[in-house]
Design an enzyme around this catalytic site. Sequence first.
Site, PDB file in Angstrom:
ATOM      1  N   ASP A 259     -34.240 -58.824 -23.671  1.00  0.00           N
ATOM      2  CA  ASP A 259     -33.854 -59.744 -24.743  1.00  0.00           C
ATOM      3  C   ASP A 259     -35.073 -60.571 -25.136  1.00  0.00           C
ATOM      4  OD1 ASP A 259     -32.554 -61.326 -26.548  1.00  0.00           O
ATOM      5  OD2 ASP A 259     -31.344 -62.420 -25.080  1.00  0.00           O
TER       6      ASP A 259
ATOM      7  N   HIS B  34     -34.395 -60.170 -32.960  1.00  0.00           N
ATOM      8  CA  HIS B  34     -35.563 -60.028 -33.840  1.00  0.00           C
ATOM      9  C   HIS B  34     -35.075 -60.068 -35.289  1.00  0.00           C
ATOM     10  CE1 HIS B  34     -39.676 -58.453 -34.807  1.00  0.00           C
ATOM     11  NE2 HIS B  34     -39.039 -57.972 -35.862  1.00  0.00           N
TER      12      HIS B  34
ATOM     13  N   ASP C 157     -36.044 -58.030 -41.420  1.00  0.00           N
ATOM     14  CA  ASP C 157     -37.044 -58.313 -42.446  1.00  0.00           C
ATOM     15  C   ASP C 157     -36.351 -58.582 -43.777  1.00  0.00           C
ATOM     16  OD1 ASP C 157     -36.100 -55.840 -43.140  1.00  0.00           O
ATOM     17  OD2 ASP C 157     -37.916 -54.746 -42.587  1.00  0.00           O
TER      18      ASP C 157
ATOM     19  N   GLU D 219     -33.841 -55.764 -32.666  1.00  0.00           N
ATOM     20  CA  GLU D 219     -33.684 -55.890 -34.122  1.00  0.00           C
ATOM     21  C   GLU D 219     -32.404 -55.190 -34.579  1.00  0.00           C
ATOM     22  OE1 GLU D 219     -36.290 -55.564 -38.220  1.00  0.00           O
ATOM     23  OE2 GLU D 219     -36.830 -54.261 -36.548  1.00  0.00           O
TER      24      GLU D 219
END
Length: 615
Positions: free
Chosen positions: A465, A413, A80, A474
């Site tokens: 995955d 991710h 993020d 992530e």
Amino acid sequence: MAATAHAILVLLLGLVATGATAVESFDYSAALDKTLLFLEAQRSGKLPPTQRVKWRGNSGLGDGYSQGVNLVGGYYDAGDHVKFGLPMAFSVTMLSWAAIDFKEDFIKLNQMGHVLEAIKWGTDYFIKCHPQQNVLWGQVGDGASDHYCWQRAEDMTTSRTAYKLDAEHPGSDLAGETAAALAAASLAFKPYDSTYSNLLLVHAKQIFSFADRFRGLFSDSIGNSKQFYTSSGYYDELLWGATWLHRATNDEYYLKYVVDNCAAFGGTGWAVKEFSWDNKYAGVQILLTKILLEGRAGSYASTLQQYQAKADYFTCACMQKNDGYNVKLTPGGLIYVREWNNLQYSSSASFLLTVYSDYLTTAKKSVQCPDGLIQPQQILNFAKSQADYILGKNPKSLSYLVGYGQSYPIHVHHRGASIAPVSYLHASVGCVEGFETWYKRNEANPNVIHGALVGGPNANDEFTDDRSVYDQTEPTLSGTAPLVGVFTRLHTLSSSPYHKPQGSPSQHHAPVPQPKAAPAVPVEFLHSITNSWMVGTEKYYRHKVVVKNISEKPIVGLKLQLEGLTGSLWGLNPTQAKNTYELPQWLQTLQPNSECSFVYIQGGAQAKISVLSYN
């Protein structure tokens, strides 16, 4: 024949029992280089000319300005774009600890420059976050709105609200960790930039005082962080900050602090089986044991022995010799603490065991566990087993360090890695568009985020995955950062040439390049002006010069001549000869296609730079 086989089996069992080390086919130097690239991929702010991860661009250039403070810089936390202060500070502490303890190893690998750059990218940001003695900005970005969008950092349209701690809104955990990071970084920079080292120490002392005087959990003051990083307590960070300040200053005040508060803060009471961004007790206990092992405990010896007992508890639990109270391992031998992003816990434990094994080796000591005596080499071997699991020695034969080895996760991710870069896709990617077009696609990420340690497998060594399985795919800062020190230390174990893993990016078969004519001068200079200002009627400029080796051979003993230099210079060492400078002590060799840089400030024309000599 049967007798021979039996003899071989006995020999192998004997090697295991004595903790003998076999050299695995892992290139720890390459793994180290990739972890440092991941840190560059996580940079927020205006990227430097030396940026090696080219699919990233400038981002977050307005952070803090709407609230009257410059908070540009620092690192994005994971996949993020929130800048969470607690895990970021922990990551910088880990990088700095590695730079201190493995200094000579980094220098031999020609990586000290990159490590210090990674640390400084964090510490420069922390300095900005501390504009007043009792104010510390602890977060930039709204986790909730950020997670509703799937965009590149360069396209962010989500809230960039900043959140601060102060006397009315304390956060002793976040402030204590930030103090530890700055104190550790001051030690890392001390041999190379004493002025910057001293500046870091000033901030570290002030922030620790703030953490201790105004006590409370940062997640109570920054409610926005609770669903992402909820702190379990702040006593460990107060002990952690004081311990690092003692190591950085040798001031008895800080040692007395951890002794006086040993029971009240749980330092000698908590026996833990985890070391992480949230729980620092094992780190405190091992650092204080180091003082005891070195014979520097003095009148505090009895209390430090209590800390040592808890350091040994952590070690014995990891080594499965703690009378049943052990760290859980997966069937494949991986430390398993919890479901979400578990590899960060094996990574940090591996680092802690690595440094502890070195401390014990130096002191010629071992650890007496409830289930037997363990030697320092056995501890290091176990730390190595965790690193090797990460690099591919696991039931899936999969490297969980992205970009390393023949097979690694390709659906990471991570917003920036999963969307085509700005240089290719010039149009901005919208919040919902990112989910529909990029997050949900089945194809591999267009950008390989080298060195990212993903969350990893579950308790049964199973891994999916898939971008949507974020607890496994992530990556985080706090997971990757400890590996920098681990890989550096393990590289020194190699007693024979390593076997480069097949399928790594550098191993793809390509036409053999034809020899090029060696350039007349083996380096080129990239000169830029990065800032300017007026002093009265005189205009001054900040000049940055990148020195790049454009030859195909390493350059040793490079000496530069600077004519017309009238101002201050940083990044080069002066020699006895007039106007002659050499590279810093930590940069003995400039490898082919590698770079270093220096800065000078002066008015008027720029200095004339030329190569005087080299080997």
